[in-house]
Design a protein around this motif. Structure first.
Motif, mmCIF file in Angstrom:
data_model
loop_
_atom_site.group_PDB
_atom_site.id
_atom_site.type_symbol
_atom_site.label_atom_id
_atom_site.label_comp_id
_atom_site.label_asym_id
_atom_site.label_seq_id
_atom_site.Cartn_x
_atom_site.Cartn_y
_atom_site.Cartn_z
ATOM 1 N N PHE A 98 -9.407 32.869 -14.234
ATOM 2 C CA PHE A 98 -10.590 33.362 -12.767
ATOM 3 C C PHE A 98 -9.083 34.519 -12.449
ATOM 4 O O PHE A 98 -9.978 34.878 -11.489
ATOM 5 C CB PHE A 98 -11.168 32.257 -12.150
ATOM 6 C CG PHE A 98 -11.396 31.541 -12.248
ATOM 7 C CD1 PHE A 98 -11.459 31.138 -13.589
ATOM 8 C CD2 PHE A 98 -12.607 30.663 -11.306
ATOM 9 C CE1 PHE A 98 -12.678 29.633 -14.060
ATOM 10 C CE2 PHE A 98 -13.218 29.837 -11.437
ATOM 11 C CZ PHE A 98 -13.439 29.137 -12.820
ATOM 12 N N GLY A 99 -8.651 34.522 -13.137
ATOM 13 C CA GLY A 99 -7.556 36.336 -12.250
ATOM 14 C C GLY A 99 -6.456 36.075 -11.433
ATOM 15 O O GLY A 99 -6.340 36.873 -10.168
ATOM 16 N N VAL A 100 -6.046 34.746 -11.015
ATOM 17 C CA VAL A 100 -5.558 34.752 -9.492
ATOM 18 C C VAL A 100 -4.144 35.112 -9.808
ATOM 19 O O VAL A 100 -3.688 35.628 -9.341
ATOM 20 C CB VAL A 100 -5.488 32.707 -9.915
ATOM 21 C CG1 VAL A 100 -4.203 32.552 -7.750
ATOM 22 C CG2 VAL A 100 -6.797 32.043 -9.541
ATOM 23 N N SER A 101 -3.567 34.845 -10.784
ATOM 24 C CA SER A 101 -1.791 34.875 -10.980
ATOM 25 C C SER A 101 -2.193 36.639 -11.533
ATOM 26 O O SER A 101 -0.688 37.354 -10.917
ATOM 27 C CB SER A 101 -1.449 34.421 -12.462
ATOM 28 O OG SER A 101 -2.415 34.602 -13.742
ATOM 29 N N THR A 102 -3.199 36.835 -12.174
ATOM 30 C CA THR A 102 -3.369 38.764 -11.740
ATOM 31 C C THR A 102 -3.255 39.100 -11.010
ATOM 32 O O THR A 102 -2.981 40.322 -10.568
ATOM 33 C CB THR A 102 -4.679 38.482 -12.827
ATOM 34 O OG1 THR A 102 -4.826 37.786 -13.787
ATOM 35 C CG2 THR A 102 -4.355 39.495 -13.997
ATOM 36 N N ILE A 103 -4.123 38.437 -9.660
ATOM 37 C CA ILE A 103 -4.190 39.355 -8.779
ATOM 38 C C ILE A 103 -2.305 39.672 -7.860
ATOM 39 O O ILE A 103 -1.983 41.228 -7.989
ATOM 40 C CB ILE A 103 -4.481 38.360 -7.787
ATOM 41 C CG1 ILE A 103 -6.208 38.463 -8.020
ATOM 42 C CG2 ILE A 103 -4.180 38.934 -5.895
ATOM 43 C CD1 ILE A 103 -7.230 37.562 -7.089
ATOM 44 N N ASN A 141 -12.563 38.843 -9.876
ATOM 45 C CA ASN A 141 -12.065 38.015 -8.856
ATOM 46 C C ASN A 141 -11.099 40.316 -7.749
ATOM 47 O O ASN A 141 -10.144 40.078 -6.594
ATOM 48 C CB ASN A 141 -11.473 37.515 -8.582
ATOM 49 C CG ASN A 141 -12.005 36.071 -8.692
ATOM 50 O OD1 ASN A 141 -12.846 35.443 -7.677
ATOM 51 N ND2 ASN A 141 -11.573 35.174 -9.242
ATOM 52 N N LEU A 142 -10.375 40.085 -9.194
ATOM 53 C CA LEU A 142 -9.238 41.443 -8.780
ATOM 54 C C LEU A 142 -9.841 42.691 -8.374
ATOM 55 O O LEU A 142 -9.536 43.538 -7.371
ATOM 56 C CB LEU A 142 -9.706 41.902 -10.618
ATOM 57 C CG LEU A 142 -8.447 41.320 -11.520
ATOM 58 C CD1 LEU A 142 -8.526 41.586 -12.695
ATOM 59 C CD2 LEU A 142 -6.719 41.417 -10.598
ATOM 60 N N ALA A 143 -11.498 43.020 -8.802
ATOM 61 C CA ALA A 143 -12.065 44.027 -7.652
ATOM 62 C C ALA A 143 -12.145 43.208 -6.082
ATOM 63 O O ALA A 143 -11.854 44.195 -5.294
ATOM 64 C CB ALA A 143 -13.691 44.731 -7.979
ATOM 65 N N ASP A 144 -12.560 42.401 -5.932
ATOM 66 C CA ASP A 144 -12.537 41.793 -4.348
ATOM 67 C C ASP A 144 -11.192 41.945 -3.716
ATOM 68 O O ASP A 144 -10.664 42.001 -2.265
ATOM 69 C CB ASP A 144 -13.144 40.444 -4.323
ATOM 70 C CG ASP A 144 -14.122 40.445 -4.371
ATOM 71 O OD1 ASP A 144 -15.033 41.017 -4.263
ATOM 72 O OD2 ASP A 144 -14.899 39.316 -5.213
ATOM 73 N N ALA A 145 -10.245 41.506 -4.329
ATOM 74 C CA ALA A 145 -8.812 41.955 -4.055
ATOM 75 C C ALA A 145 -8.157 43.417 -3.759
ATOM 76 O O ALA A 145 -7.125 43.358 -3.267
ATOM 77 C CB ALA A 145 -8.080 41.440 -4.734
ATOM 78 N N GLY A 146 -9.294 44.203 -4.542
ATOM 79 C CA GLY A 146 -8.966 45.274 -4.335
ATOM 80 C C GLY A 146 -7.009 46.378 -5.247
ATOM 81 O O GLY A 146 -6.875 46.569 -5.106
ATOM 82 N N ASP A 148 -8.002 46.012 -8.996
ATOM 83 C CA ASP A 148 -8.616 46.290 -10.131
ATOM 84 C C ASP A 148 -8.592 47.343 -11.061
ATOM 85 O O ASP A 148 -8.304 47.521 -12.260
ATOM 86 C CB ASP A 148 -10.461 46.425 -10.089
ATOM 87 C CG ASP A 148 -11.117 46.939 -8.885
ATOM 88 O OD1 ASP A 148 -10.266 47.233 -7.982
ATOM 89 O OD2 ASP A 148 -12.278 47.485 -9.112
ATOM 90 N N ASP A 149 -7.963 48.583 -10.129
ATOM 91 C CA ASP A 149 -7.445 49.684 -10.357
ATOM 92 C C ASP A 149 -6.565 49.720 -11.681
ATOM 93 O O ASP A 149 -5.776 50.107 -12.040
ATOM 94 C CB ASP A 149 -6.908 50.257 -9.899
ATOM 95 C CG ASP A 149 -8.245 51.108 -8.992
ATOM 96 O OD1 ASP A 149 -9.414 51.310 -9.992
ATOM 97 O OD2 ASP A 149 -8.121 52.229 -8.293
ATOM 98 N N HIS A 150 -5.465 48.294 -11.330
ATOM 99 C CA HIS A 150 -4.128 48.162 -12.396
ATOM 100 C C HIS A 150 -4.095 46.868 -13.090
ATOM 101 O O HIS A 150 -3.655 46.386 -13.020
ATOM 102 C CB HIS A 150 -3.225 47.745 -10.990
ATOM 103 C CG HIS A 150 -2.505 48.595 -9.492
ATOM 104 N ND1 HIS A 150 -2.154 49.536 -10.192
ATOM 105 C CD2 HIS A 150 -3.258 49.294 -8.998
ATOM 106 C CE1 HIS A 150 -2.037 51.159 -9.416
ATOM 107 N NE2 HIS A 150 -3.328 50.906 -8.453
ATOM 108 N N ALA A 151 -5.539 46.550 -13.705
ATOM 109 C CA ALA A 151 -5.326 45.599 -14.082
ATOM 110 C C ALA A 151 -6.770 45.392 -15.093
ATOM 111 O O ALA A 151 -7.566 46.049 -14.279
ATOM 112 C CB ALA A 151 -5.245 44.715 -13.747
#
Ligand SMILES: C[S@@+](CC[C@H](N)C(=O)[O-])C[C@H]1O[C@@H](n2cnc3c(N)ncnc32)[C@H](O)[C@@H]1O
Length: 247
Positions: A98-103, A141-146, A148-151
């Motif tokens: 779900f992208g937790v560690s990715t964030i 989730n990456l977009a919500d965390a702000g 997504d430009d880096h993943a």
């Protein structure tokens, strides 16, 4: 009198922290609800395949297809700090869910690039996930965390998606600084072999649960502990974490 909490505060900004706090809570809830069926699957796997690995049975795969299985917050924060300390700009994540560690990783490469914008490319995390539903959730989730430009997430089996992406990075003279290895165990060694030629000297590879899964990780651990390619340390606690430095 000031109260000291048991763990250090999150290294993430408020926006990203709000998202991961929600996801860590959802992960704990999912885990609590699925622990009994999961143990049942493990026993079934032991009788069917000879080991406890529920990721390798059809019913186990089906059960895990929508489960988060996210890294603990402290381990994710450790990865964030290691990336910041390495001044990492190019990070690969083996297993995104779900992208937790990715964030945590994307926030780290964003912060590195922001702190030193003059040298090197903008920060990038390349995630890998073969469940289409999880890819969609992770991107949201990456977009919500702000961050997504880096993943970016490679959707599909990483044995197919990762080699061409790494070749494209190599064409740009862009070696990998950091790898988070957080995948179903049989995939760890094949993923590592794909990555090795692309790791810069000093790159770190962090692999989760190597003590609790020691027998299933035997091949991976032999590769990082007993070869000239790596210097490796095992950090015990919470399933154990192997941190391996590319020589
Ligand atoms: C432990 S979870 C990753 C958790 C994530 N690192 C986090 O902390 O939020 C492992 C993920 O790897 C994915 N996966 C397993 N085999 C894969 C493969 N061959 N290619 C791509 N993804 C795979 C699973 O679907 C699962 O979501």
């Amino acid at each position: 009198m000031s109260r000291t909490s048991k763990t250090a505060p999150s290294p993430l900004d408020d926006r990203a922290r709000e998202v991961v706090d929600r996801l860590h809570a959802q992960n704990r809830h999912q885990f609590a609800r699925s622990i009994i069926p999961l143990v049942r699957e493990m026993v079934k796997a032991k009788f069917g395949t000879g080991n406890w690995d529920s990721t390798q049975t059809d019913s186990g795969k089906e059960m895990l297809a929508d489960k988060m299985v996210a890294l603990d917050p402290e381990k994710a924060a450790l990865c964030h700090l290691l990336c910041r300390s390495l001044r990492a700009r190019t990070v690969v994540e083996i297993g995104t869910s779900f992208g937790v560690s990715t964030i945590y990783l994307a926030a780290a490469v964003r912060d590195v690039a922001g702190e030193d914008a003059t040298t090197g490319p903008p920060g990038l995390v390349i995630g890998t996930e073969h469940e289409p539903g999880k890819v969609e959730i992770a991107e949201r989730n990456l977009a919500d965390a702000g961050v997504d430009d880096h993943a970016e997430i490679l959707a599909g089996d990483l044995l197919e998606t990762l080699p061409p992406r790494l070749a494209a990075l190599a064409d740009q003279d862009r070696p990998v600084d950091f790898v988070l290895m957080d995948i179903w165990i049989p995939m760890a060694l094949p993923a590592l072999e794909i990555l090795i030629p692309h790791l810069r000297p000093g790159a770190l590879v962090v692999c989760d649960n190597v003590v609790s899964g020691a027998s299933d990780y035997a091949g991976y651990l032999d590769r990082v502990r007993n070869s000239d390619d790596f210097v490796s340390v095992t950090v015990p606690g919470q399933g154990g974490t192997e941190i391996s430095m590319k020589v």
